[in-house]
Scaffold this motif. Structure first.
Motif, PDB file in Angstrom:
ATOM      1  N   LEU A 102       0.922  -1.132  -0.181  1.00 37.14           N
ATOM      2  CA  LEU A 102      -0.177   0.210   0.093  1.00 37.14           C
ATOM      3  C   LEU A 102       0.778   1.275   0.237  1.00 37.14           C
ATOM      4  O   LEU A 102       1.348   0.868   0.796  1.00 37.14           O
ATOM      5  N   GLN A 103       0.990   2.335  -1.036  1.00 37.29           N
ATOM      6  CA  GLN A 103       1.243   3.492  -1.335  1.00 37.29           C
ATOM      7  C   GLN A 103       0.000   4.775  -0.641  1.00 37.29           C
ATOM      8  O   GLN A 103      -0.466   4.801  -1.291  1.00 37.29           O
ATOM      9  N   PHE A 104       0.762   5.160  -0.381  1.00 34.54           N
ATOM     10  CA  PHE A 104       0.139   6.214   0.826  1.00 34.54           C
ATOM     11  C   PHE A 104       0.873   7.278   0.314  1.00 34.54           C
ATOM     12  O   PHE A 104       1.889   8.050   0.348  1.00 34.54           O
ATOM     13  N   ALA A 105       0.312   9.077  -0.168  1.00 33.56           N
ATOM     14  CA  ALA A 105       1.122   9.542  -0.669  1.00 33.56           C
ATOM     15  C   ALA A 105       0.158  11.183  -0.341  1.00 33.56           C
ATOM     16  O   ALA A 105      -0.560  10.822  -0.819  1.00 33.56           O
ATOM     17  N   PRO A 106      -0.008  11.835   0.400  1.00 33.14           N
ATOM     18  CA  PRO A 106      -0.321  13.222   0.901  1.00 33.14           C
ATOM     19  C   PRO A 106      -0.640  13.971  -0.403  1.00 33.14           C
ATOM     20  O   PRO A 106      -0.193  14.351  -1.595  1.00 33.14           O
ATOM     21  N   HIS A 111     -14.344   0.974   3.293  1.00 37.62           N
ATOM     22  CA  HIS A 111     -13.864   1.905   4.816  1.00 37.62           C
ATOM     23  C   HIS A 111     -12.651   3.088   4.352  1.00 37.62           C
ATOM     24  O   HIS A 111     -12.672   3.216   3.014  1.00 37.62           O
ATOM     25  N   LEU A 112     -11.897   3.503   5.682  1.00 34.77           N
ATOM     26  CA  LEU A 112     -11.306   4.714   5.507  1.00 34.77           C
ATOM     27  C   LEU A 112     -10.527   3.820   5.845  1.00 34.77           C
ATOM     28  O   LEU A 112      -9.754   3.338   6.444  1.00 34.77           O
ATOM     29  N   PHE A 113      -8.925   4.274   5.113  1.00 36.63           N
ATOM     30  CA  PHE A 113      -7.069   4.229   5.476  1.00 36.63           C
ATOM     31  C   PHE A 113      -6.752   4.964   5.721  1.00 36.63           C
ATOM     32  O   PHE A 113      -6.418   6.117   5.010  1.00 36.63           O
ATOM     33  N   SER A 114      -5.917   4.709   7.051  1.00 39.62           N
ATOM     34  CA  SER A 114      -5.114   5.547   7.084  1.00 39.62           C
ATOM     35  C   SER A 114      -4.020   4.895   7.758  1.00 39.62           C
ATOM     36  O   SER A 114      -3.951   4.282   8.713  1.00 39.62           O
TER      37      SER A 114
END
Length: 194
Positions: A116-120, A186-189
């Motif tokens: 999982l890659q998160f970018a703000p 669903h919300l992923f954080s």
């Protein structure tokens, strides 16, 4: 004795036949009372053939799958991205790796996982994503199973601890999965603690 009638089925007219066997007898006794007695021949068969009807073609045989050794070894796994105003999430599958044995069998040398890659987002009006502050979190096969069986109102928290080799700082990553208020997803954080 034969009677011919006609039945129309969706613009197709077919003759139908009614046959009476030749040994059909109704004998009368001397009192002239009707006592029917039916005698049929031992075998009665009727075959109908209409030359204008199209005979259905047999189904072609199913294709045979090649053995595992003949399958192409190069496969492509594509990621899936979700873009929102707050950030971006990309899900990238990583397949397991196998090693071959001398017997010809295969053994799993490395389990598959999902990255999982998160970018703000840094844009106010238009979503612009800060790729320099991208964070990753990997889910194992068993963690993916936990994620898949979550109900519409269920939440879960995954925690991983790693050590950065250069700085030797312990880093704890916490992935929180919470249901949306309307239970449609669903919300992923992701939270990073060092």
């Amino acid at each position: 004795m034969s009677q011919i009638q006609s039945i129309t089925l969706k613009h197709l007219s077919l003759p139908t036949h009614t046959f009476v066997p030749s040994k059909f007898k109704i004998p009368l006794n001397r009192n002239f009372s009707l006592t029917p007695r039916f005698t049929f021949s031992s075998s009665l068969s009727v075959k109908c053939y209409h030359p204008n009807l199209v005979q259905p073609k047999p189904f072609p045989p199913l294709p045979q799958r090649p053995p595992f050794a003949e399958l192409p070894q190069q496969r492509v796994y594509v990621g899936y991205s979700v873009y929102t105003k707050k950030g971006m999430l990309t899900v990238i599958p990583r397949p397991p790796e196998f090693e071959s044995k001398s017997s010809g069998a295969f053994k799993v040398s490395k389990e598959g996982y999902v990255v999982l890659q998160f970018a703000p987002s840094v844009g106010a009006d238009e979503p612009i994503y800060d790729w320099n502050h991208k964070q990753t979190f990997s889910l194992s096969v068993s963690e993916m199973g936990t994620l898949i069986i979550l109900g519409a109102r269920d939440s879960w928290e995954f925690s991983h601890e790693t050590v950065k080799l250069k700085s030797k700082i312990d880093v704890r990553k916490v992935l929180k999965v919470e249901p949306l208020l309307d239970a449609t997803g669903h919300l992923f954080s992701l939270r990073i603690q060092s």
